[in-house]
Scaffold this motif. Structure first.
Motif, PDB file in Angstrom:
ATOM      1  N   LEU A   7      19.751   7.848 -57.174  1.00  0.00           N
ATOM      2  CA  LEU A   7      20.059   8.985 -56.303  1.00  0.00           C
ATOM      3  C   LEU A   7      19.401  10.256 -56.819  1.00  0.00           C
ATOM      4  CD1 LEU A   7      23.787   8.298 -55.339  1.00  0.00           C
ATOM      5  CD2 LEU A   7      21.791   8.307 -53.845  1.00  0.00           C
ATOM      6  N   TRP A   8      19.465  10.430 -58.154  1.00  0.00           N
ATOM      7  CA  TRP A   8      18.804  11.596 -58.765  1.00  0.00           C
ATOM      8  C   TRP A   8      17.306  11.594 -58.438  1.00  0.00           C
ATOM      9  CZ3 TRP A   8      19.707  16.155 -60.618  1.00  0.00           C
ATOM     10  CH2 TRP A   8      20.987  16.453 -61.096  1.00  0.00           C
ATOM     11  N   GLY A   9      16.671  10.425 -58.642  1.00  0.00           N
ATOM     12  CA  GLY A   9      15.223  10.288 -58.385  1.00  0.00           C
ATOM     13  C   GLY A   9      14.904  10.631 -56.950  1.00  0.00           C
ATOM     14  N   ALA A  10      15.696  10.044 -56.021  1.00  0.00           N
ATOM     15  CA  ALA A  10      15.451  10.286 -54.595  1.00  0.00           C
ATOM     16  C   ALA A  10      15.632  11.770 -54.284  1.00  0.00           C
ATOM     17  CB  ALA A  10      16.400   9.440 -53.757  1.00  0.00           C
ATOM     18  N   GLY A  11      16.643  12.375 -54.911  1.00  0.00           N
ATOM     19  CA  GLY A  11      16.921  13.792 -54.679  1.00  0.00           C
ATOM     20  C   GLY A  11      15.754  14.662 -55.127  1.00  0.00           C
ATOM     21  N   VAL A  12      15.252  14.375 -56.321  1.00  0.00           N
ATOM     22  CA  VAL A  12      14.135  15.164 -56.857  1.00  0.00           C
ATOM     23  C   VAL A  12      12.912  15.019 -55.961  1.00  0.00           C
ATOM     24  CG1 VAL A  12      12.496  15.347 -58.787  1.00  0.00           C
ATOM     25  CG2 VAL A  12      14.934  15.128 -59.257  1.00  0.00           C
ATOM     26  N   LEU A  13      12.621  13.769 -55.540  1.00  0.00           N
ATOM     27  CA  LEU A  13      11.465  13.531 -54.660  1.00  0.00           C
ATOM     28  C   LEU A  13      11.621  14.286 -53.346  1.00  0.00           C
ATOM     29  CD1 LEU A  13      10.603   9.745 -55.100  1.00  0.00           C
ATOM     30  CD2 LEU A  13       9.255  11.734 -55.787  1.00  0.00           C
ATOM     31  N   LEU A  14      12.839  14.255 -52.802  1.00  0.00           N
ATOM     32  CA  LEU A  14      13.097  14.939 -51.537  1.00  0.00           C
ATOM     33  C   LEU A  14      12.885  16.446 -51.707  1.00  0.00           C
ATOM     34  CD1 LEU A  14      14.118  14.312 -48.625  1.00  0.00           C
ATOM     35  CD2 LEU A  14      16.383  14.993 -49.419  1.00  0.00           C
ATOM     36  N   LEU A  15      13.396  16.967 -52.817  1.00  0.00           N
ATOM     37  CA  LEU A  15      13.260  18.395 -53.084  1.00  0.00           C
ATOM     38  C   LEU A  15      11.782  18.788 -53.189  1.00  0.00           C
ATOM     39  CD1 LEU A  15      14.917  20.976 -53.734  1.00  0.00           C
ATOM     40  CD2 LEU A  15      14.586  20.431 -56.146  1.00  0.00           C
ATOM     41  N   LEU A  16      11.017  17.968 -53.933  1.00  0.00           N
ATOM     42  CA  LEU A  16       9.589  18.251 -54.073  1.00  0.00           C
ATOM     43  C   LEU A  16       8.905  18.224 -52.712  1.00  0.00           C
ATOM     44  CD1 LEU A  16       8.495  16.277 -57.280  1.00  0.00           C
ATOM     45  CD2 LEU A  16       8.760  18.742 -56.987  1.00  0.00           C
ATOM     46  N   HIS A  17       9.298  17.227 -51.895  1.00  0.00           N
ATOM     47  CA  HIS A  17       8.697  17.092 -50.572  1.00  0.00           C
ATOM     48  C   HIS A  17       8.992  18.341 -49.726  1.00  0.00           C
ATOM     49  CE1 HIS A  17       7.080  15.035 -47.096  1.00  0.00           C
ATOM     50  NE2 HIS A  17       8.148  15.415 -46.416  1.00  0.00           N
ATOM     51  N   VAL A  18      10.247  18.773 -49.757  1.00  0.00           N
ATOM     52  CA  VAL A  18      10.628  19.944 -48.949  1.00  0.00           C
ATOM     53  C   VAL A  18       9.872  21.173 -49.450  1.00  0.00           C
ATOM     54  CG1 VAL A  18      12.544  21.504 -48.391  1.00  0.00           C
ATOM     55  CG2 VAL A  18      12.888  19.037 -48.319  1.00  0.00           C
ATOM     56  N   LEU A  19       9.803  21.334 -50.796  1.00  0.00           N
ATOM     57  CA  LEU A  19       9.090  22.479 -51.371  1.00  0.00           C
ATOM     58  C   LEU A  19       7.618  22.473 -50.964  1.00  0.00           C
ATOM     59  CD1 LEU A  19      10.511  22.753 -55.003  1.00  0.00           C
ATOM     60  CD2 LEU A  19      10.653  24.462 -53.182  1.00  0.00           C
ATOM     61  N   MET A  20       7.025  21.259 -50.973  1.00  0.00           N
ATOM     62  CA  MET A  20       5.611  21.135 -50.617  1.00  0.00           C
ATOM     63  C   MET A  20       5.388  21.508 -49.160  1.00  0.00           C
ATOM     64  SD  MET A  20       4.411  17.737 -52.662  1.00  0.00           S
ATOM     65  CE  MET A  20       2.666  17.700 -52.362  1.00  0.00           C
ATOM     66  N   GLU A  21       6.355  21.096 -48.310  1.00  0.00           N
ATOM     67  CA  GLU A  21       6.231  21.405 -46.889  1.00  0.00           C
ATOM     68  C   GLU A  21       6.367  22.906 -46.654  1.00  0.00           C
ATOM     69  OE1 GLU A  21       5.609  19.448 -44.127  1.00  0.00           O
ATOM     70  OE2 GLU A  21       5.103  17.912 -45.606  1.00  0.00           O
ATOM     71  N   LEU A  22       7.295  23.511 -47.433  1.00  0.00           N
ATOM     72  CA  LEU A  22       7.610  24.916 -47.194  1.00  0.00           C
ATOM     73  C   LEU A  22       6.560  25.852 -47.772  1.00  0.00           C
ATOM     74  CD1 LEU A  22      11.465  25.109 -47.812  1.00  0.00           C
ATOM     75  CD2 LEU A  22      10.242  25.302 -45.643  1.00  0.00           C
ATOM     76  N   SER A  23       6.035  25.499 -48.931  1.00  0.00           N
ATOM     77  CA  SER A  23       5.171  26.457 -49.607  1.00  0.00           C
ATOM     78  C   SER A  23       3.814  25.849 -49.961  1.00  0.00           C
ATOM     79  CB  SER A  23       5.864  26.939 -50.892  1.00  0.00           C
ATOM     80  OG  SER A  23       4.907  27.418 -51.786  1.00  0.00           O
ATOM     81  N   PRO A  24       2.729  26.397 -49.398  1.00  0.00           N
ATOM     82  CA  PRO A  24       1.386  25.909 -49.738  1.00  0.00           C
ATOM     83  C   PRO A  24       1.100  26.085 -51.232  1.00  0.00           C
ATOM     84  CG  PRO A  24       1.296  27.438 -47.875  1.00  0.00           C
ATOM     85  CD  PRO A  24       2.699  27.462 -48.392  1.00  0.00           C
ATOM     86  N   ALA A  25       1.674  27.153 -51.831  1.00  0.00           N
ATOM     87  CA  ALA A  25       1.409  27.398 -53.259  1.00  0.00           C
ATOM     88  C   ALA A  25       1.988  26.270 -54.106  1.00  0.00           C
ATOM     89  CB  ALA A  25       1.990  28.744 -53.686  1.00  0.00           C
ATOM     90  N   VAL A  26       3.217  25.841 -53.747  1.00  0.00           N
ATOM     91  CA  VAL A  26       3.852  24.739 -54.490  1.00  0.00           C
ATOM     92  C   VAL A  26       3.070  23.449 -54.256  1.00  0.00           C
ATOM     93  CG1 VAL A  26       5.936  23.325 -54.668  1.00  0.00           C
ATOM     94  CG2 VAL A  26       6.137  25.797 -54.402  1.00  0.00           C
ATOM     95  N   ASN A  27       2.696  23.228 -53.002  1.00  0.00           N
ATOM     96  CA  ASN A  27       1.918  22.040 -52.645  1.00  0.00           C
ATOM     97  C   ASN A  27       0.636  21.968 -53.489  1.00  0.00           C
ATOM     98  OD1 ASN A  27       0.476  20.032 -51.375  1.00  0.00           O
ATOM     99  ND2 ASN A  27       1.137  20.608 -49.325  1.00  0.00           N
ATOM    100  N   PHE A  28      -0.069  23.093 -53.544  1.00  0.00           N
ATOM    101  CA  PHE A  28      -1.334  23.153 -54.283  1.00  0.00           C
ATOM    102  C   PHE A  28      -1.089  22.904 -55.777  1.00  0.00           C
ATOM    103  CE2 PHE A  28      -4.616  25.397 -56.658  1.00  0.00           C
ATOM    104  CZ  PHE A  28      -5.765  24.888 -56.071  1.00  0.00           C
ATOM    105  N   ALA A  29      -0.090  23.605 -56.318  1.00  0.00           N
ATOM    106  CA  ALA A  29       0.191  23.484 -57.758  1.00  0.00           C
ATOM    107  C   ALA A  29       0.559  22.043 -58.117  1.00  0.00           C
ATOM    108  CB  ALA A  29       1.311  24.441 -58.156  1.00  0.00           C
TER     109      ALA A  29
END
Ligand SMILES: CCCCCCCCCCCCCC(=O)SCCNC(=O)CCNC(=O)[C@H](O)C(C)(C)COP(=O)(O)OP(=O)(O)OC[C@H]1O[C@@H](n2cnc3c(N)ncnc32)[C@H](O)[C@@H]1OP(=O)(O)O
Ligand SMILES: CCCCCCCC/C=C\CCCCCCCC(=O)OC[C@@H](O)COP(=O)(O)O
Length: 272
Positions: A7-29
């Motif tokens: 669940l932790w792993g899935a949560g972290v992946l989901l968070l990263l995915h949402v961050l990537m969708e929301l912010s081009p800077a995070v996506n790029f980094a």
């Protein structure tokens, strides 16, 4: 317990995915971070293989490094369209010059790298952890860009040993990364080297990355890179007085090819 970790792993992946969708800077980094991670891990895996198979620092290790780095493109959706590979089929030494846009160039380099070819790199790369180690094991020639005298001494030594070792030397004549869609003026070290060793210069041009990679705009998507290996330019009989002309000739040919491969409008060519 195990479900908890999942669940932790899935949560972290989901968070990263949402961050990537929301912010081009995070996506790029994250994408660049992942590229660096691949380089570090790939180097750590390749280094012991290099040591076991070839015993130490030798250009033969480039084959192993190439095998590892050639897999990286699949992670990023980068495709290569290569033309002119037959122009590398020259017996013995040569100087290869190419444009240098980004750290991503290591993928393009390994995509076409001929056998027995070492690169000239800045000495700071030696300290980049496992990447430094693998670059050292691959036989990369390190130059100190802060000291022209020492850089010239290293290059003169390379001119002497190239023929004996039958190696090709890959130089980025712009001397630094440049992702503007154009070329920086060429430094002359590669061309002095070619004339001193009386070996041909083979230009290699990569199309501009700007449509899919631009650090200033936090852009890094999948994309296609066109690569063209141009016919060799002979230097037999040329002397140090001809180096400037040789440099200009290569620069003009490579710049025209860069614009053609990148599908640039003709006015870009007139802008400088
Ligand atoms: C798994 C992980 C990945 C693994 C990847 C593995 C692969 C790794 C690949 C790593 C890839 C890493 C990629 C990288 O790291 S790219 C960065 C490092 N590479 C370079 O800098 C290469 C290109 N630079 C040059 O060629 C420069 O000219 C050098 C460095 C040599 C000097 O630069 P500097 O800025 O100090 O001086 P200058 O260029 O203003 O020249 C000053 C004067 O000297 C003259 N001169 C120059 N040379 C010679 C000569 N030999 N004999 C006689 N004369 C010579 C020259 O004509 C000029 O005179 P004039 O014309 O003005 O009168
Ligand atoms: C214990 C220390 C740990 C350090 C870890 C460092 C991690 C390094 C991570 C990723 C490096 C991936 C890059 C692979 C090699 C890139 C070669 C390259 O492109 O060098 C740039 C050089 O041509 C020109 O430099 P500048 O544009 O003048 O600047």
């Amino acid at each position: 317990m195990e479900l908890g970790w999942l669940l932790w792993g899935a949560g972290v992946l989901l968070l990263l995915h949402v961050l990537m969708e929301l912010s081009p800077a995070v996506n790029f980094a994250l994408r660049i971070g992942f590229y660096c991670l691949l380089c570090v891990v790939g180097s750590a895996l390749a280094a012991p293989v290099c040591l076991l198979v070839n015993g130490g620092r030798t250009v033969k290790n480039m084959r192993i490094i190439k095998t590892v780095v050639k897999t990286f493109k699949y992670f990023f959706g980068v495709r290569f369209e290569v033309k002119g590979l037959e122009n590398f089929e020259i017996e013995g030494p040569a100087i290869i010059v190419s444009n240098h846009q980004s750290i991503l160039d290591m993928m393009g380099l390994m995509e076409v790298l001929p056998d027995d070819c070492v690169q000239v790199g800045k000495k700071e790369l030696m300290y980049a952890g496992t990447v430094g180690l693998i670059i050292y094991l691959g036989g990369v020639i390190f130059i100190n860009r802060k000291s022209t005298t020492s850089a010239k001494m290293v290059m003169a030594e390379v001119a002497k040993t190239m023929a004996a070792d039958k190696v090709k030397v890959w130089v980025y004549p712009e001397g630094t990364r440049n992702c503007t869609g154009d070329l920086l003026p060429f430094k002359k070290g590669a061309f002095h080297l070619a004339v001193q060793a009386q070996v041909p210069v083979i230009p290699v041009v990569y199309s501009s990355f700007t449509t899919f990679y631009n650090p200033k705009k936090n852009l890094f998507t999948s994309g296609k890179i066109k690569v063209e290996v141009l016919p060799a330019i002979e230097t037999k009989g040329l002397t140090s007085g001809d180096v400037s002309d040789l440099t200009d000739r290569c620069f003009r040919t490579m710049r025209e090819t860069l614009f053609r491969l990148s599908g640039c409008p003709s006015e870009a060519k007139d802008s400088s």
